[in-house]
Design an enzyme around this catalytic site. Structure first.
Site, short mmCIF file in Angstrom:
data_model
loop_
_atom_site.label_atom_id
_atom_site.label_comp_id
_atom_site.label_asym_id
_atom_site.label_seq_id
_atom_site.Cartn_x
_atom_site.Cartn_y
_atom_site.Cartn_z
N GLU A 7 0.78 -1.22 0.15
CA GLU A 7 0.16 -0.15 0.10
C GLU A 7 0.82 1.34 0.03
O GLU A 7 0.40 2.14 -0.70
CB GLU A 7 -0.98 0.10 1.26
N ASP A 84 -6.19 -7.83 5.86
CA ASP A 84 -7.53 -7.69 6.41
C ASP A 84 -8.17 -7.69 5.61
O ASP A 84 -7.72 -7.71 4.23
CB ASP A 84 -7.49 -6.75 7.42
N ARG A 297 -4.88 -2.88 12.67
CA ARG A 297 -6.17 -3.21 12.51
C ARG A 297 -6.67 -4.49 12.75
O ARG A 297 -6.54 -5.29 11.89
CB ARG A 297 -6.52 -2.76 11.16
#
Length: 863
Positions: A7, A84, A297
């Site tokens: 990312e 995730d 997360r």
């Protein structure tokens, strides 16, 4: 060459160093695609087909091109985005995009790692898998639900509820939680109660003892309800001797909390560090990308086996053996709808690794200590209760104390709580049965029961998690939307519902009750979890939702705004028009009552800028009151009110309420004078109104320039001005008090400032030189908002980032984007009107004298 997609650029650089020269690692900058802004992104009539488009900003478009070009040259594509649902979705988006661009290599793999360390990345690369389409389907279902909810309901709000901006599936329920608490506080009625406290002493040690039994009866919290009873009890306790009847000592254990999840990290960072949820997640993201913590997360509370071993070794190295339990501790999540089984948030190493200075370092320290404490021995405490009675056994005093015998995990970390209990702690003197401690004084203390506290960011996050509403990873953005929409405000770190938020919640409860119900919203999360487990189809979930929701929105859209207002008027009647102590009708109009008009009945009305309360006798009666300002006995609301006449002009002065607050007005038509009523004026009366309407006040002539010095309320508040220079005053009252000497001094100070205007802004942050331009980077406050500058280029700071939170990396990125756009375009100056070409001379004709009339027109114009 093998292409790896992650990312963020920071993550890409670190991983490329781990993998070596045969790998190229590129960042996607988060999601590469999103729904277009138009409302047809999800098409229910086409089996919920979804439309996606590449982000249109230059940085993302350039990065997508770089990914496509690199993929065409690669033999293998490795999608290594976060572990995730969101990370799985990003990998899916990249895959779909490359398919569409015909740039997909034959070999495609998906890998995940929970920490950016060489060992974790190397191990993950050796265990590739395919994209988990069950997780992608759950993502698609959630995105489609949110889109259909927001883009279908918001237009209904715009047409039927003036002033409302938007609604959201989770956002609106979070707002309802805040509004419900506001209602609880309003409905709360305080009860008076008194406590009797004896100040005692034994063997030179002072301690407190509470009266728990009086006249043979056990005291409850509200047993002594008024001062008379309290003083009577105080007198009896003062006159009675007391002896120790019982000493009870009980051992107690306190156990450590598990390592952080996303939710508990946000809560503790709020309580201990004062960070809001957004700032906490930004700091955690940086720590993760720097390889210092595991993925942030997560709903998991368990640590990896190797991490537990490392943690236990660190504990044994740092403390003696008593601090390390015989066996490792294991935890299980109690959170409703716990996400996929990820590790808890922990440091990647339990050695003395440190984050860089600043907020990240403080958060890292919190994460490190919580994780280490989770594997430590329980704390041992001892609680002592001493009971004292009078000879007749009618009255009883009790003293309690608590001491820590062995700190255990408390030596490293102690969890904090939003609402602390009144549990008494401390050391009591050693006492035995028959001892008679000295009674130094007796106090009768008045108390009132307290309403439930308003939510802090930490307690709101906790409540959302308890109810199973939304996801911890989205709480920060959900809360930020409520603040950005002005549905709530923060005061002393607590949420207060604004008028617009309260009205929106009432509208949704009345017309869309099912969709802001806690159980329903949590139920949707349960269904999405079933989708992520591969046991249900997300399109079936969407179809079930859309069938009823679309019908409901169509039904409400058919209603007239006046119908909606009437329904809300009835729904909110208890709040807007509470019972009056004087026995008058709650809806009676005070202005009509004062002026002798009949039929003055108040009701809710809708206006361009939101709802308000008005009189049925409008336009004869111009009484108005803000929506969230319930009436009370003698309340004059914010109706137009004649305050009196101006002493010089004789004109009536009225107090009025406008869009931007209350103001006073004198006169009508073109001669009207108005003045806003400042908030810092107490006991506002006719005298103040006259003063405001007579502004600006002439202080005198400036001794150097001879020009007038005026004191008044200007755009930026109370100030003196002369010759275009302003000197700021401390408050409104000073306008009418300031003399020549101070006025001249303030204007002289203004003249020394740059350009004779505002003081040069102090930087919020100062960083090193920009790597390209070489100019020192600063974060500065600006007239149109905070910005980053290198002395030559200025870049606006996005609204979702607080200026004090801007990091050096962000400053470089913002300036790079500004520089890439090129210099700002200069406004084109309007071209001067072309002069008409002089008329060609022609041969004189007999009618030429007619031209002599032109001077006459000029003369007439002059007249």
């Amino acid at each position: 060459m093998q292409l790896v997609i992650v990312e963020s650029p920071a993550k890409a650089k670190t991983i490329e160093n781990y993998l070596g020269k045969d790998f190229k690692v590129l960042a996607s900058y988060g999601h590469v695609r999103d729904f277009p802004k138009k409302d047809d992104a999800v098409k229910p009539d086409e089996d919920f087909a979804m439309k996606w488009e590449v982000y249109q900003d230059k940085r993302n478009k350039d990065q997508v091109k770089a990914i496509v070009d690199a993929s065409k040259k690669s033999t293998r594509l490795v999608l290594a985005t976060d572990p995730d649902r969101e990370g799985e979705a990003i990998s899916w988006h990249v895959l779909e995009l490359l398919k569409k661009r015909k740039a997909l290599p034959d070999d495609v793999d998906r890998v995940t790692f929970n920490a950016i360390t060489k060992a974790a990345v190397t191990e993950a690369m050796a265990k590739p898998r395919g994209i988990d389409m069950d997780l992608v389907d759950a993502y698609l279902g959630r995105r489609a639900l949110d889109r259909l909810f927001g883009f279908t309901l918001s237009p209904v709000l715009w047409r039927k509820l003036p002033g409302a901006k938007s609604a959201g599936r989770v956002q609106s329920v979070a707002l309802r939680i805040i509004v419900d608490r506001e209602r609880e506080i309003e409905a709360f009625k305080a009860d008076e109660y008194w406590s009797i406290l004896a100040k005692m002493e034994h063997d030179g040690t002072a301690f407190d003892a509470r009266l728990v039994k009086y006249d043979g009866k056990k005291l409850e919290k509200l047993s002594i309800g008024h001062e008379g009873a309290a003083l009577e009890a105080k007198g009896k306790i003062e006159n009675a001797p007391f002896k120790v009847e019982d000493v009870e000592t009980k051992p107690q254990k306190r156990h450590p909390s598990p390592p952080f999840t996303t939710s508990t990290l946000q809560q503790e960072a709020s309580r201990k560090l004062g960070y809001n949820a957004s700032h906490t997640m930004r700091c955690a993201q940086k720590l993760y990308e720097a390889g210092l913590i595991t993925y942030m997360r997560t709903d998991g509370v368990q640590m990896d086996g190797s991490a537990i071993s490392s943690c236990r070794k660190a504990i044994s190295d740092r403390f003696d053996g008593h601090y390390l339990p015989e066996k490792p501790r294991h935890y299980s999540s109690k959170a409703k709808n716990a996400q996929e089984a990820h590790e808890a948030i922990r440091p990647t190493s339990f050695l003395k690794a440190k984050a860089s200075m600043g907020d990240e370092a403080k958060l890292y320290d919190l994460i490190f200590k919580r994780a280490m404490a989770s594997q430590m021995q329980s704390a041992s405490l001892e609680r002592t209760t001493v009971t004292m009675r009078d000879p007749a056994g009618l009255h009883e005093l009790r003293a309690t104390g608590q001491v820590v015998k062995f700190p255990g995990f408390l030596a490293v970390y102690e969890e904090s709580f939003d609402d602390k209990s009144d549990d008494e702690s401390g050391l009591l003197p050693v006492m035995n049965k028959g001892d008679a401690p000295a009674k130094k004084a007796v106090e009768a203390n008045q108390h009132f029961t307290q309403p439930p506290p308003r939510y802090s960011e930490a307690s709101l996050v906790k409540r959302l998690e308890e109810l199973g509403i939304g996801r911890p990873s989205t709480y920060a953005s959900t809360i930020q939307v409520l603040r950005d929409r002005d549905y709530v405000r923060m005061e002393k770190n607590r949420f207060f519902a604004e008028e617009s938020g309260r009205l929106l919640t009432s509208f949704l409860e009345r017309f869309f009750a099912q969709y802001v119900a806690y159980d329903y919203t949590a139920g949707l999360e349960d269904e999405l979890d079933v989708v992520s487990d591969g046991k249900a189809e997300y399109k079936a979930l969407l179809a079930e939702f859309w069938k009823d929701f679309k019908a409901k929105t169509d039904e409400v859209m058919e209603k007239q705004p006046s119908e909606v207002t009437e329904v809300l008027d009835e729904y909110l009647s208890d709040f807007l028009f509470p019972e009056r102590e004087d026995g008058k009708e709650p809806r009676f109009c005070p202005l009509c009552d004062k002026e002798g008009r009949e039929g003055g009945r108040l009701a809710l009305r809708g206006g361009k800028f939101g709802a308000f309360v008005a009189c049925a006798n409008y336009p004869e009666c111009k009484f108005t009151r803000r929506f969230a300002q319930p009436g009370a006995d003698g309340d004059e609301g914010t109706q137009d009110q004649v305050m009196g006449n101006h002493p010089e002009t004789g004109l009536p002065i009225e107090r009025k309420s406008g869009r931007f607050g209350p103001y006073v007005q004198m006169g009508e038509g073109k001669e009207t004078k108005r003045a806003s009523i400042p908030k810092d004026l107490d006991d506002f009366d006719l005298e103040w109104a006259v003063k405001l309407l007579d502004l600006p006040r002439i202080v005198g002539e400036h001794p150097d320039t001879g020009k007038e010095i005026e004191a008044g309320l200007w755009r930026y508040g109370p100030a003196v001005r002369s010759d275009g220079k302003y000197g700021k005053l401390q408050n409104t009252a000073e306008i009418f008090e300031i003399g020549m000497n101070r006025a001249v001094a303030l204007i002289a100070e203004a003249a020394t400032r740059k350009g004779g205007g505002r003081t040069k802004a102090e930087p919020i942050h100062t960083f090193k030189e920009h790597p390209t331009s070489g100019g020192e980077m600063k974060v500065l406050p600006g007239r149109y908002g905070p910005y980053v500058t290198d002395g030559t280029n200025n870049a606006t700071i996005p609204k979702d980032i607080k200026p004090e939170d801007v990091t050096e990396e962000q400053a470089i990125q913002l300036l790079d984007e500004r520089i890439a756009k090129g210099p700002p375009k200069k406004r084109k100056k309007k071209a001067a009107p072309k002069k008409k070409a002089p008329a060609k001379k022609t041969a004189a004709k007999k009618k030429a004298p007619a031209k002599k009339k032109a001077p006459a027109k000029k003369a007439a114009a002059k007249k």
